[in-house]
Design a protein around this motif. Structure first.
Motif, PDB file in Angstrom:
ATOM      1  N   ILE A   1       0.832  -1.207   0.000  1.00  9.83           N
ATOM      2  CA  ILE A   1       0.000   0.000   0.000  1.00  9.83           C
ATOM      3  C   ILE A   1       0.866   1.256   0.000  1.00  9.83           C
ATOM      4  O   ILE A   1       0.604   2.223  -0.728  1.00  9.83           O
ATOM      5  N   ALA A   2       1.925   1.219   0.814  1.00 15.35           N
ATOM      6  CA  ALA A   2       2.811   2.383   0.886  1.00 15.35           C
ATOM      7  C   ALA A   2       3.539   2.612  -0.430  1.00 15.35           C
ATOM      8  O   ALA A   2       3.856   3.758  -0.789  1.00 15.35           O
ATOM      9  N   ALA A   3       3.802   1.547  -1.179  1.00 11.05           N
ATOM     10  CA  ALA A   3       4.523   1.674  -2.444  1.00 11.05           C
ATOM     11  C   ALA A   3       3.735   2.474  -3.473  1.00 11.05           C
ATOM     12  O   ALA A   3       4.312   3.046  -4.405  1.00 11.05           O
ATOM     13  N   LYS A   4       2.416   2.516  -3.322  1.00 12.78           N
ATOM     14  CA  LYS A   4       1.582   3.259  -4.258  1.00 12.78           C
ATOM     15  C   LYS A   4       1.587   4.754  -3.978  1.00 12.78           C
ATOM     16  O   LYS A   4       1.111   5.550  -4.799  1.00 12.78           O
ATOM     17  N   SER A   5       2.120   5.110  -2.812  1.00 11.53           N
ATOM     18  CA  SER A   5       2.184   6.520  -2.457  1.00 11.53           C
ATOM     19  C   SER A   5       3.301   7.202  -3.231  1.00 11.53           C
ATOM     20  O   SER A   5       4.379   6.643  -3.449  1.00 11.53           O
ATOM     21  N   ALA A   6       3.048   8.435  -3.647  1.00 12.59           N
ATOM     22  CA  ALA A   6       4.028   9.173  -4.441  1.00 12.59           C
ATOM     23  C   ALA A   6       5.257   9.534  -3.625  1.00 12.59           C
ATOM     24  O   ALA A   6       6.345   9.748  -4.176  1.00 12.59           O
ATOM     25  N   SER A   7       5.102   9.614  -2.295  1.00 16.74           N
ATOM     26  CA  SER A   7       6.215  10.027  -1.439  1.00 16.74           C
ATOM     27  C   SER A   7       7.135   8.877  -1.041  1.00 16.74           C
ATOM     28  O   SER A   7       8.159   9.091  -0.406  1.00 16.74           O
ATOM     29  N   THR A   8       6.768   7.662  -1.431  1.00 16.02           N
ATOM     30  CA  THR A   8       7.546   6.485  -1.030  1.00 16.02           C
ATOM     31  C   THR A   8       8.618   6.175  -2.059  1.00 16.02           C
ATOM     32  O   THR A   8       8.389   6.256  -3.272  1.00 16.02           O
ATOM     33  N   ASP A   9       9.800   5.796  -1.574  1.00 10.28           N
ATOM     34  CA  ASP A   9      10.884   5.372  -2.454  1.00 10.28           C
ATOM     35  C   ASP A   9      10.507   4.028  -3.075  1.00 10.28           C
ATOM     36  O   ASP A   9      10.428   3.015  -2.392  1.00 10.28           O
ATOM     37  N   LYS A  10      10.280   4.014  -4.388  1.00 11.71           N
ATOM     38  CA  LYS A  10       9.799   2.810  -5.066  1.00 11.71           C
ATOM     39  C   LYS A  10      10.814   1.664  -4.975  1.00 11.71           C
ATOM     40  O   LYS A  10      10.450   0.510  -4.759  1.00 11.71           O
ATOM     41  N   ALA A  11      12.078   2.000  -5.154  1.00  7.98           N
ATOM     42  CA  ALA A  11      13.117   0.958  -5.103  1.00  7.98           C
ATOM     43  C   ALA A  11      13.196   0.339  -3.717  1.00  7.98           C
ATOM     44  O   ALA A  11      13.305  -0.887  -3.571  1.00  7.98           O
ATOM     45  N   SER A  12      13.127   1.191  -2.685  1.00  7.46           N
ATOM     46  CA  SER A  12      13.181   0.687  -1.308  1.00  7.46           C
ATOM     47  C   SER A  12      11.965  -0.173  -0.994  1.00  7.46           C
ATOM     48  O   SER A  12      12.076  -1.214  -0.338  1.00  7.46           O
ATOM     49  N   ALA A  13      10.773   0.255  -1.483  1.00  8.02           N
ATOM     50  CA  ALA A  13       9.545  -0.505  -1.238  1.00  8.02           C
ATOM     51  C   ALA A  13       9.599  -1.863  -1.933  1.00  8.02           C
ATOM     52  O   ALA A  13       9.187  -2.879  -1.370  1.00  8.02           O
ATOM     53  N   LEU A  14      10.105  -1.893  -3.168  1.00 11.74           N
ATOM     54  CA  LEU A  14      10.204  -3.159  -3.908  1.00 11.74           C
ATOM     55  C   LEU A  14      11.167  -4.114  -3.212  1.00 11.74           C
ATOM     56  O   LEU A  14      10.890  -5.312  -3.084  1.00 11.74           O
ATOM     57  N   LYS A  15      12.281  -3.577  -2.745  1.00 11.35           N
ATOM     58  CA  LYS A  15      13.255  -4.415  -2.037  1.00 11.35           C
ATOM     59  C   LYS A  15      12.660  -4.959  -0.747  1.00 11.35           C
ATOM     60  O   LYS A  15      12.871  -6.130  -0.388  1.00 11.35           O
ATOM     61  N   ALA A  16      11.895  -4.104  -0.040  1.00 13.96           N
ATOM     62  CA  ALA A  16      11.265  -4.538   1.204  1.00 13.96           C
ATOM     63  C   ALA A  16      10.229  -5.624   0.945  1.00 13.96           C
ATOM     64  O   ALA A  16      10.095  -6.570   1.736  1.00 13.96           O
ATOM     65  N   ARG A  17       9.476  -5.519  -0.140  1.00 14.81           N
ATOM     66  CA  ARG A  17       8.481  -6.545  -0.488  1.00 14.81           C
ATOM     67  C   ARG A  17       9.155  -7.892  -0.707  1.00 14.81           C
ATOM     68  O   ARG A  17       8.685  -8.923  -0.213  1.00 14.81           O
ATOM     69  N   LYS A  18      10.256  -7.887  -1.441  1.00 19.05           N
ATOM     70  CA  LYS A  18      10.974  -9.142  -1.681  1.00 19.05           C
ATOM     71  C   LYS A  18      11.529  -9.713  -0.380  1.00 19.05           C
ATOM     72  O   LYS A  18      11.496 -10.931  -0.158  1.00 19.05           O
ATOM     73  N   THR A  19      12.027  -8.813   0.473  1.00 20.03           N
ATOM     74  CA  THR A  19      12.568  -9.270   1.757  1.00 20.03           C
ATOM     75  C   THR A  19      11.490  -9.900   2.622  1.00 20.03           C
ATOM     76  O   THR A  19      11.697 -10.946   3.252  1.00 20.03           O
ATOM     77  N   LEU A  20      10.311  -9.286   2.657  1.00 20.34           N
ATOM     78  CA  LEU A  20       9.211  -9.809   3.466  1.00 20.34           C
ATOM     79  C   LEU A  20       8.715 -11.155   2.929  1.00 20.34           C
ATOM     80  O   LEU A  20       8.341 -12.037   3.711  1.00 20.34           O
ATOM     81  N   LEU A  21       8.708 -11.309   1.622  1.00 18.41           N
ATOM     82  CA  LEU A  21       8.339 -12.611   1.045  1.00 18.41           C
ATOM     83  C   LEU A  21       9.349 -13.679   1.460  1.00 18.41           C
ATOM     84  O   LEU A  21       8.972 -14.820   1.774  1.00 18.41           O
ATOM     85  N   LEU A  22      10.620 -13.306   1.472  1.00 23.60           N
ATOM     86  CA  LEU A  22      11.645 -14.249   1.927  1.00 23.60           C
ATOM     87  C   LEU A  22      11.466 -14.574   3.406  1.00 23.60           C
ATOM     88  O   LEU A  22      11.669 -15.713   3.832  1.00 23.60           O
ATOM     89  N   HIS A  23      11.069 -13.561   4.202  1.00 23.99           N
ATOM     90  CA  HIS A  23      10.806 -13.810   5.624  1.00 23.99           C
ATOM     91  C   HIS A  23       9.666 -14.813   5.795  1.00 23.99           C
ATOM     92  O   HIS A  23       9.710 -15.656   6.693  1.00 23.99           O
ATOM     93  N   LEU A  24       8.657 -14.713   4.944  1.00 20.82           N
ATOM     94  CA  LEU A  24       7.523 -15.643   5.030  1.00 20.82           C
ATOM     95  C   LEU A  24       7.977 -17.063   4.700  1.00 20.82           C
ATOM     96  O   LEU A  24       7.582 -18.023   5.371  1.00 20.82           O
ATOM     97  N   VAL A  25       8.808 -17.193   3.674  1.00 19.62           N
ATOM     98  CA  VAL A  25       9.352 -18.513   3.318  1.00 19.62           C
ATOM     99  C   VAL A  25      10.211 -19.042   4.466  1.00 19.62           C
ATOM    100  O   VAL A  25      10.117 -20.222   4.835  1.00 19.62           O
ATOM    101  N   GLN A  26      11.057 -18.168   5.031  1.00 25.00           N
ATOM    102  CA  GLN A  26      11.898 -18.576   6.151  1.00 25.00           C
ATOM    103  C   GLN A  26      11.067 -18.987   7.357  1.00 25.00           C
ATOM    104  O   GLN A  26      11.425 -19.913   8.086  1.00 25.00           O
ATOM    105  N   LEU A  27       9.949 -18.298   7.568  1.00 29.09           N
ATOM    106  CA  LEU A  27       9.069 -18.627   8.684  1.00 29.09           C
ATOM    107  C   LEU A  27       8.519 -20.040   8.547  1.00 29.09           C
ATOM    108  O   LEU A  27       8.516 -20.817   9.506  1.00 29.09           O
ATOM    109  N   VAL A  28       8.079 -20.375   7.347  1.00 27.64           N
ATOM    110  CA  VAL A  28       7.570 -21.723   7.099  1.00 27.64           C
ATOM    111  C   VAL A  28       8.674 -22.746   7.316  1.00 27.64           C
ATOM    112  O   VAL A  28       8.478 -23.797   7.952  1.00 27.64           O
ATOM    113  N   LEU A  29       9.868 -22.449   6.816  1.00 24.37           N
ATOM    114  CA  LEU A  29      10.985 -23.377   6.962  1.00 24.37           C
ATOM    115  C   LEU A  29      11.431 -23.503   8.413  1.00 24.37           C
ATOM    116  O   LEU A  29      11.780 -24.594   8.872  1.00 24.37           O
TER     117      LEU A  29
END
Length: 316
Positions: A214-242
């Protein structure tokens, strides 16, 4: 006749010994390899101020410590089982309690790391004031306290047993968490606790991911930082399952023990051990060591003894 029987007995003993040696090697080899990688990554995280004084790397270091300790303890338990070594209830209880303690740390640390990424993207101006070293240390202490309290609660199920038995008597079989606390109520408690942790941690990571999207859609948000954070959180979810996959280890073994022959069971046990215990404990170092642009050059330098490289300060 007696000579032939003697030869058959010796051959069976040799095959059993050879089988145990092969199984020990197949499990110990990958475990030692990843322990070395984890050790080098932990050394790397203590080698530069940028790692020692950045909250996300402090969390990563503690995650690696917990995963490495978990791998060491479970490997000891596995080798004791393969070698058919019987130990006292007290020694077994100490080892299995340490295994449960370190196993419970990983999902809790992953939750904290997910919240840190959420704050970094959604509240960038307040990130430095919220995610401080002091608050990070307190969060880590809280994670260890929760896991310790869980183990204290589990051990309360031993009250109904004689304390003299646990200090002197050898276990009837090799050391396992199931054999250490033979109480069905403890099994129910473990399932309930693991379900609460998994659901709570999963909802936290998913909520953090949704907030970042949701924050990534905001004009004031750093798009590159938001995209990197999304990938990191997905990895955290995979790590959580593992990280919670260890909870399936003993139930799978118990199910297989009643359905397959012993010679098949011992080999399948080794495969399950590597997949559910060794591999999840090692993916953290691979994911962060190779993915993180700040860690990678330092890790590679220590792995291959390269000349000194400079490390740029990390940004949120």
């Amino acid at each position: 006749m007696s000579s032939s029987l003697f030869n058959i007995t010796i051959e069976q003993q040799y095959q059993g010994l050879l089988e145990r040696i092969v199984l020990s090697f197949l499990s110990t080899g990958p475990a030692c390899f990843f322990l070395i990688i984890n050790g080098i990554l932990m050394f790397s995280l203590r080698s530069k101020p940028v790692f020692r004084y950045t909250c996300r790397y402090i969390l990563l270091y503690n995650l690696l410590v917990a995963d490495t300790a978990q791998l060491v303890v479970t490997q000891v338990l596995f080798l004791l089982a393969v070698g058919r070594v019987r130990i006292t209830y007290a020694v077994c209880g100490t080892i299995t309690t340490m295994a449960n303690l370190t196993a419970g740390i990983s999902p809790l640390i992953l939750v904290i790391m997910s919240l840190e990424r959420y704050v970094a993207v959604c509240y960038p101006l307040r990130h430095a004031s919220i995610i401080t070293i002091k608050n990070t240390v307190l969060a880590i202490i809280a994670a260890w306290a929760v896991s310790s309290l869980n183990n204290v609660t589990r051990n309360l199920f031993l009250i109904e047993y004689s304390y003299e038995k646990f200090g002197k008597v050898l276990m009837e079989d090799y050391c396992t968490d199931v054999g250490w606390i033979p109480n069905s109520l403890c099994d129910d408690y473990d399932r309930a606790y693991n379900a609460v942790v998994f659901v709570s941690a999963g909802l936290t990571v998913i909520s953090s991911y949704t907030g970042v999207v949701i924050a990534a859609k905001s004009a004031s948000t750093d798009k590159a930082s938001a995209l990197k954070a999304r990938k990191t959180l997905l990895l955290h979810l995979v790590q959580l399952v593992l990280s919670l996959s260890y909870t399936f280890y003993y139930p799978l073994l118990l199910a297989l023990a009643t359905t397959v022959r012993r010679i098949v069971f011992v080999w399948v046990q080794d495969v399950i051990y590597v997949l559910f215990i060794v591999l999840p404990r090692c993916l953290t170092s691979l994911i962060y060591g190779l993915r993180d642009q700040t860690i990678r050059p330092v890790l590679l330098r220590h792995l291959f003894c390269r000349s000194k490289l400079s490390v740029e300060p990390v940004t949120s």
